[in-house]
Scaffold this motif. Structure first.
Motif, PDB file in Angstrom:
ATOM      1  N   THR A  27       1.087  -1.098   0.158  1.00  7.21           N
ATOM      2  CA  THR A  27      -0.069  -0.027  -0.072  1.00  7.21           C
ATOM      3  C   THR A  27       0.704   1.237  -0.057  1.00  7.21           C
ATOM      4  O   THR A  27       0.354   2.397  -0.337  1.00  7.21           O
ATOM      5  CB  THR A  27      -1.064   0.200   1.375  1.00  7.21           C
ATOM      6  OG1 THR A  27      -0.140  -0.052   2.289  1.00  7.21           O
ATOM      7  CG2 THR A  27      -1.922  -1.067   1.218  1.00  7.21           C
ATOM      8  N   ASP A  28       2.095   0.957   0.330  1.00  6.63           N
ATOM      9  CA  ASP A  28       3.027   2.504   0.150  1.00  6.63           C
ATOM     10  C   ASP A  28       3.756   2.448  -1.168  1.00  6.63           C
ATOM     11  O   ASP A  28       4.560   3.367  -1.071  1.00  6.63           O
ATOM     12  CB  ASP A  28       4.099   2.048   1.556  1.00  6.63           C
ATOM     13  CG  ASP A  28       3.416   2.112   2.851  1.00  6.63           C
ATOM     14  OD1 ASP A  28       2.177   2.482   2.915  1.00  6.63           O
ATOM     15  OD2 ASP A  28       3.838   1.305   3.587  1.00  6.63           O
ATOM     16  N   ALA A  29       3.653   1.599  -1.986  1.00  2.00           N
ATOM     17  CA  ALA A  29       4.044   1.827  -3.307  1.00  2.00           C
ATOM     18  C   ALA A  29       5.809   1.763  -3.340  1.00  2.00           C
ATOM     19  O   ALA A  29       6.440   2.513  -3.891  1.00  2.00           O
ATOM     20  CB  ALA A  29       3.705   3.043  -4.051  1.00  2.00           C
ATOM     21  N   GLU A  30       6.009   0.951  -2.384  1.00  2.00           N
ATOM     22  CA  GLU A  30       7.598   0.602  -2.096  1.00  2.00           C
ATOM     23  C   GLU A  30       7.984  -0.774  -3.120  1.00  2.00           C
ATOM     24  O   GLU A  30       9.230  -0.993  -2.798  1.00  2.00           O
ATOM     25  CB  GLU A  30       7.847   0.611  -0.551  1.00  2.00           C
ATOM     26  CG  GLU A  30       7.893   1.903  -0.024  1.00  2.00           C
ATOM     27  CD  GLU A  30       8.301   1.984   1.602  1.00  2.00           C
ATOM     28  OE1 GLU A  30       8.761   0.645   1.812  1.00  2.00           O
ATOM     29  OE2 GLU A  30       7.921   2.791   2.119  1.00  2.00           O
ATOM     30  N   TRP A  31       7.020  -1.251  -3.603  1.00  2.00           N
ATOM     31  CA  TRP A  31       7.507  -2.641  -4.351  1.00  2.00           C
ATOM     32  C   TRP A  31       8.641  -2.186  -5.580  1.00  2.00           C
ATOM     33  O   TRP A  31       9.475  -3.017  -5.501  1.00  2.00           O
ATOM     34  CB  TRP A  31       6.280  -3.125  -5.089  1.00  2.00           C
ATOM     35  CG  TRP A  31       5.677  -2.308  -5.969  1.00  2.00           C
ATOM     36  CD1 TRP A  31       4.786  -1.491  -5.780  1.00  2.00           C
ATOM     37  CD2 TRP A  31       5.859  -2.071  -7.373  1.00  2.00           C
ATOM     38  NE1 TRP A  31       4.246  -0.885  -7.065  1.00  2.00           N
ATOM     39  CE2 TRP A  31       5.089  -1.342  -7.907  1.00  2.00           C
ATOM     40  CE3 TRP A  31       6.820  -3.016  -8.372  1.00  2.00           C
ATOM     41  CZ2 TRP A  31       5.263  -1.102  -9.356  1.00  2.00           C
ATOM     42  CZ3 TRP A  31       7.093  -2.571  -9.398  1.00  2.00           C
ATOM     43  CH2 TRP A  31       6.026  -1.842 -10.320  1.00  2.00           C
ATOM     44  N   PRO A  32       8.643  -1.129  -5.954  1.00  2.00           N
ATOM     45  CA  PRO A  32      10.036  -0.898  -7.091  1.00  2.00           C
ATOM     46  C   PRO A  32      11.203  -0.857  -6.497  1.00  2.00           C
ATOM     47  O   PRO A  32      12.273  -1.528  -6.884  1.00  2.00           O
ATOM     48  CB  PRO A  32       9.494   0.388  -7.641  1.00  2.00           C
ATOM     49  CG  PRO A  32       8.243   0.612  -7.447  1.00  2.00           C
ATOM     50  CD  PRO A  32       7.804  -0.007  -6.086  1.00  2.00           C
ATOM     51  N   LYS A  33      11.379  -0.334  -5.039  1.00  2.00           N
ATOM     52  CA  LYS A  33      12.644  -0.368  -4.533  1.00  2.00           C
ATOM     53  C   LYS A  33      12.893  -1.842  -3.973  1.00  2.00           C
ATOM     54  O   LYS A  33      14.106  -2.322  -4.039  1.00  2.00           O
ATOM     55  CB  LYS A  33      12.652   0.267  -3.238  1.00  2.00           C
ATOM     56  CG  LYS A  33      12.397   1.799  -3.495  1.00  2.00           C
ATOM     57  CD  LYS A  33      12.085   2.658  -2.019  1.00  2.00           C
ATOM     58  CE  LYS A  33      12.028   4.199  -2.459  1.00  2.00           C
ATOM     59  NZ  LYS A  33      11.790   5.002  -1.230  1.00  2.00           N
ATOM     60  N   PHE A  34      12.138  -2.485  -3.409  1.00  2.00           N
ATOM     61  CA  PHE A  34      12.157  -4.080  -3.056  1.00  2.00           C
ATOM     62  C   PHE A  34      12.689  -4.856  -4.368  1.00  2.00           C
ATOM     63  O   PHE A  34      13.752  -5.502  -4.317  1.00  2.00           O
ATOM     64  CB  PHE A  34      11.063  -4.625  -2.454  1.00  2.00           C
ATOM     65  CG  PHE A  34      11.166  -5.987  -2.017  1.00  2.00           C
ATOM     66  CD1 PHE A  34      11.942  -6.577  -0.899  1.00  2.00           C
ATOM     67  CD2 PHE A  34      10.612  -7.094  -2.948  1.00  2.00           C
ATOM     68  CE1 PHE A  34      12.033  -7.862  -0.803  1.00  2.00           C
ATOM     69  CE2 PHE A  34      10.735  -8.489  -2.584  1.00  2.00           C
ATOM     70  CZ  PHE A  34      11.339  -8.730  -1.391  1.00  2.00           C
ATOM     71  N   ILE A  35      12.063  -4.682  -5.367  1.00  2.00           N
ATOM     72  CA  ILE A  35      12.362  -5.520  -6.754  1.00  2.00           C
ATOM     73  C   ILE A  35      13.832  -4.928  -7.108  1.00  2.00           C
ATOM     74  O   ILE A  35      14.429  -6.072  -7.516  1.00  2.00           O
ATOM     75  CB  ILE A  35      11.236  -5.235  -7.677  1.00  2.00           C
ATOM     76  CG1 ILE A  35       9.921  -5.485  -7.445  1.00  2.00           C
ATOM     77  CG2 ILE A  35      11.840  -5.967  -8.944  1.00  2.00           C
ATOM     78  CD1 ILE A  35       9.844  -7.011  -6.988  1.00  2.00           C
ATOM     79  N   LYS A  36      14.048  -3.656  -7.155  1.00  2.00           N
ATOM     80  CA  LYS A  36      15.508  -3.222  -7.471  1.00  2.00           C
ATOM     81  C   LYS A  36      16.513  -3.893  -6.727  1.00  2.00           C
ATOM     82  O   LYS A  36      17.572  -4.269  -7.020  1.00  2.00           O
ATOM     83  CB  LYS A  36      15.467  -1.637  -7.560  1.00  2.00           C
ATOM     84  CG  LYS A  36      16.928  -1.153  -8.063  1.00  2.00           C
ATOM     85  CD  LYS A  36      16.801   0.143  -7.796  1.00  2.00           C
ATOM     86  CE  LYS A  36      18.139   0.784  -8.727  1.00  2.00           C
ATOM     87  NZ  LYS A  36      19.469   0.425  -8.122  1.00  2.00           N
ATOM     88  N   ARG A  37      15.999  -3.957  -5.330  1.00  2.00           N
ATOM     89  CA  ARG A  37      17.352  -4.500  -4.458  1.00  2.00           C
ATOM     90  C   ARG A  37      17.609  -6.007  -4.807  1.00  2.00           C
ATOM     91  O   ARG A  37      18.610  -6.588  -4.674  1.00  2.00           O
ATOM     92  CB  ARG A  37      16.716  -4.496  -3.087  1.00  2.00           C
ATOM     93  CG  ARG A  37      17.841  -4.936  -1.909  1.00  2.00           C
ATOM     94  CD  ARG A  37      17.092  -4.550  -0.455  1.00  2.00           C
ATOM     95  NE  ARG A  37      18.108  -5.517   0.401  1.00  2.00           N
ATOM     96  CZ  ARG A  37      17.947  -5.222   1.507  1.00  2.00           C
ATOM     97  NH1 ARG A  37      16.699  -5.014   2.175  1.00  2.00           N
ATOM     98  NH2 ARG A  37      18.773  -5.770   2.624  1.00  2.00           N
ATOM     99  N   LEU A  38      16.410  -6.663  -5.094  1.00  2.00           N
ATOM    100  CA  LEU A  38      16.540  -8.241  -5.619  1.00  2.00           C
ATOM    101  C   LEU A  38      17.276  -8.098  -6.775  1.00  2.00           C
ATOM    102  O   LEU A  38      18.307  -9.124  -6.983  1.00  2.00           O
ATOM    103  CB  LEU A  38      15.384  -8.875  -5.719  1.00  2.00           C
ATOM    104  CG  LEU A  38      14.518  -9.447  -4.369  1.00  2.00           C
ATOM    105  CD1 LEU A  38      13.033  -9.801  -4.895  1.00  2.00           C
ATOM    106  CD2 LEU A  38      15.210 -10.531  -3.549  1.00  2.00           C
ATOM    107  N   GLN A  39      17.048  -7.403  -7.619  1.00  2.00           N
ATOM    108  CA  GLN A  39      17.701  -7.424  -9.059  1.00  2.00           C
ATOM    109  C   GLN A  39      19.298  -6.848  -8.701  1.00  2.00           C
ATOM    110  O   GLN A  39      20.252  -7.482  -9.322  1.00  2.00           O
ATOM    111  CB  GLN A  39      17.138  -6.358 -10.037  1.00  2.00           C
ATOM    112  CG  GLN A  39      15.731  -6.769 -10.606  1.00  2.00           C
ATOM    113  CD  GLN A  39      15.153  -5.760 -11.380  1.00  2.00           C
ATOM    114  OE1 GLN A  39      15.433  -4.658 -11.301  1.00  2.00           O
ATOM    115  NE2 GLN A  39      13.953  -6.315 -11.910  1.00  2.00           N
TER     116      GLN A  39
END
Length: 689
Positions: free
Chosen positions: A179-191
């Motif tokens: 709900t906080d729209a932080e998913w791009p940061k998490f995905i980038k960290r995994l990448q």
């Protein structure tokens, strides 16, 4: 029930051996729902949780496995506490034993996936689920994600599967429940930790059978991510989007005056550059709307292309802007088109994980190439290669602004052929090289093949009929061409007999015969000369002639040198006449009936040889042999003529296909009649259907 009570009692026994044996038996029975209910009702869950928290070795491994199986039955959620989650995360980070890691990861997968699987049976537990349940423990163990990605290279396939399954669960929960729209940061960290590279290696490995389902889920999640990025609209009110566009502009090396105005903090009004964004290849000076079809995904691809080679991007922009406006390759528009082509090539809108046919495919190892698309994970590299190919094809074809869609179609064919037909294990570097090096002529051939197959599938019967009509027309065309060769005339040596020692006679020392067809196509005129000359005798200079109405057959023994013997028959050529082989003994014999005393044909007389020709090239032999046969209304027989007929037929069909759209269907929906509003009585129109 007594056995279950005794088993529960042994779980808290002071002797480690007794506890180990009890929890070992428990893990084999806890998957039975009725057993699990009695086990929980009699208070066994608290003791199992204590073993998971405080035991070690095999006892810990059996306890973790038992607890994960309970969670799979959607039971035991009341005992999923923060200290248990922290303990399991700590085990994954610090513990080396595979059997412990498997159980620990299974528990985390169940916790993270629980909202996705079921929301109905949480009991009295009101704590967090999904990624939020792990967040405090992951914060305390910063190396958790790195260790998780590293496990993907483990030699134990089951551990790889568990690690990837946990990564999938974290990704899915973050994408769908964030709900906080932080998913791009998490995905980038995994990448950044190398998850793409690790999964790509697994997809191309021979371990697919053990990892098929988590790999397929990761592939499906990659499509979900691409869709999410595509659905994000480019909005200049968003700081990240605005900075990305500004970075593109600055990377293009704008004029010095323009850069000074942009960095100036004075109160003077900055003059607007009328081609600020068109310089980069956008169609207008409002670039945000041009990302409509590909969204922020197109922005990411373009900025990534620039980031990889900023000097190269600057050079391309400067080269294109040095040309006339109509001849410039619009880099930005080409980049968005490359993204759009890749998006449809990989069918990103189609979810593999929800397609039951996909799991049927996975039942056979031979079908893995149909299910797995490892090149999807190399999206950025493929986009860079596709955009570079676009620029190259634009230059090679000398395209102009109106030709943009034509070049885009060539790139689409290129991606379909190279990426779409690639084997699962093909190296991505080979894919890039093939994209960058494929010749334009080859692409046009592929384009016509694809077009022909498309129409063949849609209009098979109609195309067969059209092809037959075109073949008749092509035969008439080739017949006229062959006869025109006879009308033009040719030189033939009178004899090519060998010397006594078997060597060939020098053709310069033998007489030559010039043969030519009359304008009315009824007579074959000829005359013998001492030698061949550059001068071509006129028809009236050829005293000898043969009335073609007296010709009964044409016999040929034109054969390739590699064939030792050949049979001659009337109107047939036994071996295939090929352009690449040498002629050994070349002879075309015209048989017929000698004229009677009154000059008419005497068909009751014995058939004789009227004329013999010795063509010295395959082309000449094909022209005269098939030309004579066609004059006699017989079928041509040489391979050169056959190839020519097929070529004319194919080109005729392709020209007709290029003039018809796939959506044209006038039989079902006739074209709309033009309106006559505002037109006087002197106006008329023609409607061609």
């Amino acid at each position: 029930m007594d056995d279950i009570a005794e088993l529960i009692d042994r779980l808290s026994n002071d002797e480690d051996a007794v506890k180990k044996m009890a929890v070992f038996k428990l893990q084999t029975n806890i998957g039975d729902p009725s057993f699990a209910e009695i086990f929980i009702a009699q208070g066994g869950l608290a003791k199992l949780r204590n073993l998971a928290l405080y035991s070690n070795g095999n006892t810990l491994a059996y306890a973790l496995t038992s607890f994960s199986r309970l969670l799979d039955l959607d039971k035991g959620w009341d005992y999923v506490t923060p200290d248990l989650v922290s303990r399991v995360v700590e085990l994954i980070v610090t513990h080396p034993l595979v059997n412990i890691l498997r159980g620990a990861m299974s528990i985390l997968v169940a916790i993270v996936s629980h909202p996705h699987i079921s929301n109905a049976s949480r009991g009295s537990y009101t704590g967090p689920f999904g990624f939020r349940a792990l967040k405090p423990a992951i914060t305390a163990h910063a190396e958790f994600l790195e260790m998780l990605v590293n496990r993907l290279s483990s030699a134990d396939h089951a551990l790889c599967a568990n690690s990837l399954q946990l990564i999938n669960s974290l990704m899915r929960d973050t994408i769908t429940n964030d709900t906080d729209a932080e998913w791009p940061k998490f995905i980038k960290r995994l990448q950044d930790l190398g998850v793409i590279k690790a999964v790509f290696v697994l997809m191309q490995s021979s371990a697919l059978q053990d990892l098929a389902h988590p790999l397929l889920e990761f592939q499906a999640l990659t499509k979900v991510l691409l869709r999410r990025w595509r659905d994000v609209k480019v909005d200049l009110e968003i700081k990240e989007h605005r900075l990305a566009l500004k970075g593109l502009h600055l990377a293009s090396a704008p004029p010095e005056k323009e850069k000074a105005e942009e960095t100036s903090t004075g109160s003077k009004r900055r003059p607007h550059n009328p081609e600020k964004w068109r310089r980069l290849g956008f169609q207008t000076e409002s670039p945000a709307w041009e990302f409509g079809d590909v969204g922020f995904l197109g922005m990411m691809d373009l900025t990534d292309f620039v980031r990889k080679d900023e000097d190269g991007f600057r050079k391309i922009v400067m080269e294109q802007n040095a040309k006339a406006a109509a001849q410039r390759c619009p880099i930005a528009r080409a980049s968005l088109t490359a993204t759009y082509i890749l998006y449809h090539q990989f069918e990103v809108d189609k979810s593999d994980i929800d397609d039951p046919k996909t799991f049927q495919v996975l039942e056979s190892r031979t079908n893995y190439d149909r299910a797995f698309r490892p090149l999807l994970l190399q999206w950025s590299r493929l986009h860079t290669a596709a955009l570079s190919a676009f620029v190259r094809l634009w230059q090679e074809t000398q395209a102009e602004a109106d030709d943009f869609d034509k070049v885009a179609e060539l790139v689409r064919v290129l991606i379909f052929h190279v990426v779409g037909q690639a084997h699962r294990t093909k190296d991505v570097q080979d894919i890039e090289d093939e994209i960058l090096e494929m010749e334009c002529s080859r692409l046009r051939d592929l384009q016509m093949e694809i077009l022909e197959r498309s129409y063949e599938n849609a209009w098979g019967n109609h195309l067969t009929h059209v092809r037959e009509e075109l073949k008749v027309e092509a035969m008439q065309f080739v017949k006229e061409q062959r006869i025109r060769c006879l009308l033009q005339g040719s030189w033939f040596p009178v004899s090519v007999d060998r010397k006594a020692d078997g060597s060939r006679i020098d053709l310069h020392s033998v007489p030559w015969r010039y043969v030519r067809l009359s304008h009315n196509r009824r007579y074959l005129h000829y005359c013998d000369y001492e030698r061949e000359t550059s001068y071509e005798p006129k028809l009236e200079e050829l005293p000898e002639k043969i009335d073609l109405s007296t010709v009964s057959s044409v016999v040929s023994n034109v054969i390739p040198a590699s064939i030792a013997s050949a049979s001659s028959s009337s109107g047939t050529l036994t071996p295939t006449l090929g352009a690449g082989s040498k002629l050994a003994s070349t002879k075309i014999t015209i048989h017929g009936y000698p004229p009677s005393t009154n000059g008419s044909s005497n068909k009751n007389a014995k058939e004789v040889v009227l004329l013999a020709l010795h063509p010295q090239t395959h082309s000449l032999a094909s022209e005269w042999l098939d030309g004579l046969l066609m004059l006699l209304n017989q079928q041509p027989i040489t391979s050169e003529t056959s190839k020519l007929v097929n070529m004319v037929t194919d080109y005729g069909l392709k020209i007709r296909l290029l003039n018809v759209r796939y959506t044209d269907d006038y039989h079902n929906s006739p074209p709309e009649l033009p309106s006559r509003e505002g037109v006087d009585e002197d106006y008329y129109y023609s409607l061609f259907v």
